[in-house]
Design an enzyme around this catalytic site. Structure first.
Site, PDB file in Angstrom:
ATOM      1  N   HIS A   1     -13.271   2.525   0.272  1.00 17.02           N
ATOM      2  CA  HIS A   1     -13.246   1.435   1.273  1.00 17.02           C
ATOM      3  C   HIS A   1     -13.818   0.137   0.703  1.00 17.02           C
ATOM      4  O   HIS A   1     -14.234  -0.748   1.463  1.00 17.02           O
ATOM      5  CB  HIS A   1     -14.116   1.770   2.520  1.00 17.02           C
ATOM      6  CG  HIS A   1     -13.534   2.762   3.456  1.00 17.02           C
ATOM      7  ND1 HIS A   1     -14.329   3.584   4.245  1.00 17.02           N
ATOM      8  CD2 HIS A   1     -12.265   3.083   3.768  1.00 17.02           C
ATOM      9  CE1 HIS A   1     -13.557   4.350   4.983  1.00 17.02           C
ATOM     10  NE2 HIS A   1     -12.303   4.070   4.713  1.00 17.02           N
TER      11      HIS A   1
ATOM     12  N   ASN B   1     -13.255  -2.017  18.468  1.00 12.31           N
ATOM     13  CA  ASN B   1     -12.643  -1.964  19.799  1.00 12.31           C
ATOM     14  C   ASN B   1     -13.534  -1.436  20.906  1.00 12.31           C
ATOM     15  O   ASN B   1     -13.110  -1.399  22.055  1.00 12.31           O
ATOM     16  CB  ASN B   1     -11.396  -1.063  19.743  1.00 12.31           C
ATOM     17  CG  ASN B   1     -10.360  -1.607  18.799  1.00 12.31           C
ATOM     18  OD1 ASN B   1     -10.027  -2.774  18.875  1.00 12.31           O
ATOM     19  ND2 ASN B   1      -9.882  -0.786  17.892  1.00 12.31           N
TER      20      ASN B   1
ATOM     21  N   HIS C   1     -17.970   0.763   7.969  1.00 13.35           N
ATOM     22  CA  HIS C   1     -16.523   0.814   8.226  1.00 13.35           C
ATOM     23  C   HIS C   1     -16.247   2.109   8.993  1.00 13.35           C
ATOM     24  O   HIS C   1     -16.396   3.206   8.453  1.00 13.35           O
ATOM     25  CB  HIS C   1     -15.761   0.796   6.892  1.00 13.35           C
ATOM     26  CG  HIS C   1     -14.280   0.927   7.052  1.00 13.35           C
ATOM     27  ND1 HIS C   1     -13.400  -0.082   6.749  1.00 13.35           N
ATOM     28  CD2 HIS C   1     -13.519   1.951   7.508  1.00 13.35           C
ATOM     29  CE1 HIS C   1     -12.166   0.320   7.008  1.00 13.35           C
ATOM     30  NE2 HIS C   1     -12.216   1.556   7.462  1.00 13.35           N
TER      31      HIS C   1
ATOM     32  N   ARG D   1     -10.830   7.532  20.696  1.00 13.39           N
ATOM     33  CA  ARG D   1     -10.518   7.170  22.087  1.00 13.39           C
ATOM     34  C   ARG D   1     -10.496   8.407  22.971  1.00 13.39           C
ATOM     35  O   ARG D   1     -11.020   8.409  24.087  1.00 13.39           O
ATOM     36  CB  ARG D   1      -9.161   6.463  22.164  1.00 13.39           C
ATOM     37  CG  ARG D   1      -9.229   5.026  21.771  1.00 13.39           C
ATOM     38  CD  ARG D   1      -7.876   4.469  21.554  1.00 13.39           C
ATOM     39  NE  ARG D   1      -7.278   5.065  20.350  1.00 13.39           N
ATOM     40  CZ  ARG D   1      -6.335   4.493  19.632  1.00 13.39           C
ATOM     41  NH1 ARG D   1      -5.854   3.355  19.989  1.00 13.39           N
ATOM     42  NH2 ARG D   1      -5.873   5.082  18.550  1.00 13.39           N
TER      43      ARG D   1
ATOM     44  N   ASN E   1       0.882  -1.174   0.000  1.00 12.86           N
ATOM     45  CA  ASN E   1       0.000   0.000   0.000  1.00 12.86           C
ATOM     46  C   ASN E   1       0.920   1.224   0.000  1.00 12.86           C
ATOM     47  O   ASN E   1       1.454   1.605   1.036  1.00 12.86           O
ATOM     48  CB  ASN E   1      -0.889  -0.050   1.248  1.00 12.86           C
ATOM     49  CG  ASN E   1      -1.881   1.101   1.291  1.00 12.86           C
ATOM     50  OD1 ASN E   1      -1.781   2.042   0.508  1.00 12.86           O
ATOM     51  ND2 ASN E   1      -2.819   1.026   2.214  1.00 12.86           N
TER      52      ASN E   1
ATOM     53  N   ASP F   1      -9.206  11.540  17.255  1.00 12.94           N
ATOM     54  CA  ASP F   1      -9.114  10.147  17.702  1.00 12.94           C
ATOM     55  C   ASP F   1     -10.287   9.813  18.625  1.00 12.94           C
ATOM     56  O   ASP F   1     -10.470  10.445  19.669  1.00 12.94           O
ATOM     57  CB  ASP F   1      -7.775   9.962  18.454  1.00 12.94           C
ATOM     58  CG  ASP F   1      -7.491   8.505  18.727  1.00 12.94           C
ATOM     59  OD1 ASP F   1      -8.373   7.822  19.297  1.00 12.94           O
ATOM     60  OD2 ASP F   1      -6.395   8.053  18.379  1.00 12.94           O
TER      61      ASP F   1
ATOM     62  N   ARG G   1     -12.747  14.821   8.632  1.00  7.42           N
ATOM     63  CA  ARG G   1     -13.560  15.225   7.475  1.00  7.42           C
ATOM     64  C   ARG G   1     -14.979  15.561   7.917  1.00  7.42           C
ATOM     65  O   ARG G   1     -15.534  14.888   8.789  1.00  7.42           O
ATOM     66  CB  ARG G   1     -13.626  14.107   6.430  1.00  7.42           C
ATOM     67  CG  ARG G   1     -12.298  13.765   5.812  1.00  7.42           C
ATOM     68  CD  ARG G   1     -12.514  12.728   4.695  1.00  7.42           C
ATOM     69  NE  ARG G   1     -11.259  12.184   4.250  1.00  7.42           N
ATOM     70  CZ  ARG G   1     -10.990  10.873   4.190  1.00  7.42           C
ATOM     71  NH1 ARG G   1     -11.890   9.983   4.551  1.00  7.42           N
ATOM     72  NH2 ARG G   1      -9.826  10.472   3.760  1.00  7.42           N
TER      73      ARG G   1
ATOM     74  N   GLY H   1     -13.360   3.787  10.795  1.00  6.79           N
ATOM     75  CA  GLY H   1     -11.944   3.941  11.164  1.00  6.79           C
ATOM     76  C   GLY H   1     -11.643   5.424  11.212  1.00  6.79           C
ATOM     77  O   GLY H   1     -12.487   6.216  11.649  1.00  6.79           O
ATOM     78  N   ASN H   2     -10.440   5.819  10.745  1.00  4.69           N
ATOM     79  CA  ASN H   2     -10.197   7.265  10.631  1.00  4.69           C
ATOM     80  C   ASN H   2     -11.110   7.851   9.567  1.00  4.69           C
ATOM     81  O   ASN H   2     -11.625   8.945   9.701  1.00  4.69           O
ATOM     82  CB  ASN H   2      -8.729   7.524  10.310  1.00  4.69           C
ATOM     83  CG  ASN H   2      -7.886   7.324  11.547  1.00  4.69           C
ATOM     84  OD1 ASN H   2      -8.204   7.856  12.613  1.00  4.69           O
ATOM     85  ND2 ASN H   2      -6.830   6.534  11.434  1.00  4.69           N
ATOM     86  N   GLY H   3     -11.304   7.095   8.484  1.00  5.36           N
ATOM     87  CA  GLY H   3     -12.356   7.411   7.514  1.00  5.36           C
ATOM     88  C   GLY H   3     -13.529   6.496   7.804  1.00  5.36           C
ATOM     89  O   GLY H   3     -13.343   5.396   8.324  1.00  5.36           O
TER      90      GLY H   3
ATOM     91  N   GLU I   1      -8.081  -5.632   4.987  1.00  8.56           N
ATOM     92  CA  GLU I   1      -7.973  -5.245   3.576  1.00  8.56           C
ATOM     93  C   GLU I   1      -6.764  -5.917   2.918  1.00  8.56           C
ATOM     94  O   GLU I   1      -6.810  -6.266   1.746  1.00  8.56           O
ATOM     95  CB  GLU I   1      -7.869  -3.716   3.469  1.00  8.56           C
ATOM     96  CG  GLU I   1      -9.208  -3.052   3.750  1.00  8.56           C
ATOM     97  CD  GLU I   1      -9.092  -1.611   4.231  1.00  8.56           C
ATOM     98  OE1 GLU I   1      -8.565  -1.413   5.348  1.00  8.56           O
ATOM     99  OE2 GLU I   1      -9.504  -0.716   3.503  1.00  8.56           O
TER     100      GLU I   1
ATOM    101  N   ARG J   1      -2.545  -2.028  -3.494  1.00  5.73           N
ATOM    102  CA  ARG J   1      -3.773  -1.286  -3.234  1.00  5.73           C
ATOM    103  C   ARG J   1      -3.766  -0.038  -4.128  1.00  5.73           C
ATOM    104  O   ARG J   1      -2.823   0.758  -4.087  1.00  5.73           O
ATOM    105  CB  ARG J   1      -3.829  -0.854  -1.774  1.00  5.73           C
ATOM    106  CG  ARG J   1      -5.079  -0.049  -1.515  1.00  5.73           C
ATOM    107  CD  ARG J   1      -4.934   0.835  -0.327  1.00  5.73           C
ATOM    108  NE  ARG J   1      -6.148   1.593  -0.134  1.00  5.73           N
ATOM    109  CZ  ARG J   1      -6.194   2.750   0.502  1.00  5.73           C
ATOM    110  NH1 ARG J   1      -5.105   3.279   1.001  1.00  5.73           N
ATOM    111  NH2 ARG J   1      -7.326   3.383   0.626  1.00  5.73           N
TER     112      ARG J   1
HETATM  113  P1  ADP Z   1      -7.800   3.413   9.652  1.00  5.68           P
HETATM  114  O1  ADP Z   1      -9.087   3.852   9.033  1.00  5.68           O
HETATM  115  O2  ADP Z   1      -6.725   4.452   9.552  1.00  5.68           O
HETATM  116  O3  ADP Z   1      -7.369   2.021   9.265  1.00  5.68           O
HETATM  117  P2  ADP Z   1      -8.593   2.252  12.210  1.00  5.68           P
HETATM  118  O4  ADP Z   1      -9.536   1.283  11.590  1.00  5.68           O
HETATM  119  O5  ADP Z   1      -7.422   1.726  12.945  1.00  5.68           O
HETATM  120  O6  ADP Z   1      -8.106   3.376  11.211  1.00  5.68           O
HETATM  121  O7  ADP Z   1      -9.463   3.144  13.237  1.00  5.68           O
HETATM  122  C1  ADP Z   1      -8.944   4.253  13.878  1.00  5.68           C
HETATM  123  C2  ADP Z   1     -10.011   4.801  14.817  1.00  5.68           C
HETATM  124  O8  ADP Z   1     -10.385   3.764  15.743  1.00  5.68           O
HETATM  125  C3  ADP Z   1      -9.539   6.001  15.622  1.00  5.68           C
HETATM  126  O9  ADP Z   1     -10.573   6.988  15.693  1.00  5.68           O
HETATM  127  C4  ADP Z   1      -9.345   5.378  16.997  1.00  5.68           C
HETATM  128  O10 ADP Z   1      -9.543   6.306  18.024  1.00  5.68           O
HETATM  129  C5  ADP Z   1     -10.466   4.359  17.016  1.00  5.68           C
HETATM  130  N1  ADP Z   1     -10.273   3.409  18.116  1.00  5.68           N
HETATM  131  C6  ADP Z   1      -9.238   2.554  18.308  1.00  5.68           C
HETATM  132  N2  ADP Z   1      -9.402   1.905  19.486  1.00  5.68           N
HETATM  133  C7  ADP Z   1     -10.552   2.362  20.039  1.00  5.68           C
HETATM  134  C8  ADP Z   1     -11.282   2.097  21.254  1.00  5.68           C
HETATM  135  N3  ADP Z   1     -10.844   1.215  22.128  1.00  5.68           N
HETATM  136  N4  ADP Z   1     -12.424   2.773  21.447  1.00  5.68           N
HETATM  137  C9  ADP Z   1     -12.893   3.665  20.561  1.00  5.68           C
HETATM  138  N5  ADP Z   1     -12.273   3.968  19.422  1.00  5.68           N
HETATM  139  C10 ADP Z   1     -11.115   3.330  19.163  1.00  5.68           C
END
Ligand code: ADP
Length: 398
Positions: free
Chosen positions: A179, A335, A207, A284, A7, A282, A240, A209-211, A384, A90
């Site tokens: 995605h 998570n 999905h 978390r 990637n 983030d 975003r 994640g960050n996106g 992925e 990718r």
């Molecule tokens: P990417 O899209 O870059 O692959 P990920 O799938 O790893 O990213 O997701 C990142 C997101 O997941 C971040 O917002 C992070 O805060 C969140 N995250 C990771 N662990 C936890 C958790 N225990 N509780 C809530 N959010 C979490």
């Protein structure tokens, strides 16, 4: 069969090496800050993580370093790079012509190049990764796996924007969706876990994640998704904005005096969880602040949940009356039982009933809905890289 998955991003290269008979991850790593003085490579072998600081000037050096590391005496996992049988790449944007993963040929490279204007931050680097591998591993097949391909099955009513039609015809302004590799992987895996045929499976995949994006999948194919012409559309994300009234952009430029570049920076990099909470992109940190009573963090979280549920409801209406499962993936959903519980409040109207105990106990993949829930709710960690390896094996396998 050993498959290297690459990637290649704007200043980073992520890699995975898979042994496909057992679907075993042999090693993985990440080179960051390519071209900068403090570039480094972090990798893990046998679950041990190591970082090497080394100035890596460009992709040629980066990929050569990865190949050397894979065959290194101390940290390597292969005796020779001749044991790499194929490489999967990718690729972010395949435009309208690409509907599935492809063996790399001169025509496929041209298509990746043609779509640079649609993904200027990704396609040039993705293409460079292919060109460097072609030189470093001559004769080894390369496979291009596109983020957009899974969504090529969307009908025009989902992908055409209600603009004058020429913007679609002449300028290819339409919904492409992103995605795709993740939505495809988790829907395939969920069908496998439920023991149903993917080609008959109706589900909604989220999905987060960050996106973040949500996709409606009917009979195993994507029929609608929240990301659009670019990954900016749809849900609020880490930085975003997601959906906003397009007039806001004009107002910011015409009335508030921002330049288009500043507005682009605001809606792509300074909005979403970060913009609303003022704390972080983030999740978390947002959750932590929410637990400590921070009102803006609470608002960012509630906006996200609200938007997600709104889209899940809309996507459910596109499945001809049968929704088999709602599947959550990505770091935020994988998570956190709390966020999953928030996403699911109110989804009983669709026949999806979360089971609090199963949700709290969930580690990895499985069902978190009640046994009598007509719609299953599931968690499936995305993979992925494995999906890219599987597509590569499919096209390049002997
Ligand atoms: P990417 O899209 O870059 O692959 P990920 O799938 O790893 O990213 O997701 C990142 C997101 O997941 C971040 O917002 C992070 O805060 C969140 N995250 C990771 N662990 C936890 C958790 N225990 N509780 C809530 N959010 C979490």
């Amino acid at each position: 069969m050993n498959i290297l998955v690459l990637n290649s991003g704007s200043s980073s290269i992520k890699y995975n090496l898979w042994e496909m008979d057992e679907k075993k991850l042999l090693c993985k790593g990440l080179i960051e800050k390519i071209g900068k003085d403090d570039s480094s490579i972090t990798f893990s072998v046998n679950n041990e993580k190591k970082t090497i600081k080394k100035k890596i000037l460009n992709y040629i050096e980066g990929i050569q370093f990865i190949l050397d590391l894979i065959t290194d005496k101390e940290n390597g996992v292969l005796a020779s790079i001749k044991e790499i049988n194929a490489v999967g790449h990718r690729i972010v944007h395949g435009g309208e012509k690409i509907t599935e993963a492809k063996l790399v040929t001169p025509e496929i490279k041209e298509i990746i190049e043609e779509n640079i204007s649609l993904a200027p931050l990704h396609n040039p680097h993705n293409l460079e990764g292919i060109k460097v591998i072609e030189k470093a591993l001559p004769g080894v097949p390369n496979v291009a796996v596109f983020d957009t391909a899974f969504h090529s099955t969307m009908p025009p009513a989902s992908y055409v924007y209600s603009l004058p039609y020429e913007f679609y015809e002449k300028h290819k302004i339409r919904r492409y969706g992103f995605h795709g590799t993740s939505h495809k992987y988790v829907s395939l895996r969920a069908a496998e876990l439920l023991n149903v045929k993917h080609g008959e499976f109706n589900c909604i995949t989220g999905h987060f994640g960050n996106g973040c994006s949500i996709t409606a999948i009917k009979n195993g194919v994507s029929v609608d998704t929240t990301m659009g012409f670019t990954p900016l559309e749809g849900l609020p994300m880490g930085t975003r904005a997601g959906n906003i009234d397009p007039s806001i952009v004009l107002y910011m430029i015409q009335e508030l005096g921002y330049t288009p570049e500043q507005v682009s920076d605001i809606i792509n990099k300074k909005s979403g969880f970060l913009g609303v909470s003022g704390i972080s992109s983030d999740m978390r940190e947002i959750r932590e602040a929410y637990k400590n009573g921070d009102e803006k963090a609470a608002l960012a979280l509630k906006m996200f949940v609200h938007s997600s549920k709104k889209f899940i409801g809309a996507m459910a209406s596109e499945l001809d009356g049968r929704l088999d499962a709602i599947i959550f993936t990505g770091g935020i959903a994988e998570n956190s039982a709390l966020t999953r519980e928030m996403f699911c409040q109110g989804l009983s109207v669709l026949g999806a009933y979360i089971d609090a105990d199963k949700n709290n106990a969930m580690q990895g993949e499985g069902i978190i809905s009640r046994d009598d829930s007509p719609v299953k709710i599931m968690v499936v960690p995305t993979n992925e890289e494995l999906m890219i390896a599987l597509e590569t094996q499919n096209l390049a396998g002997e």
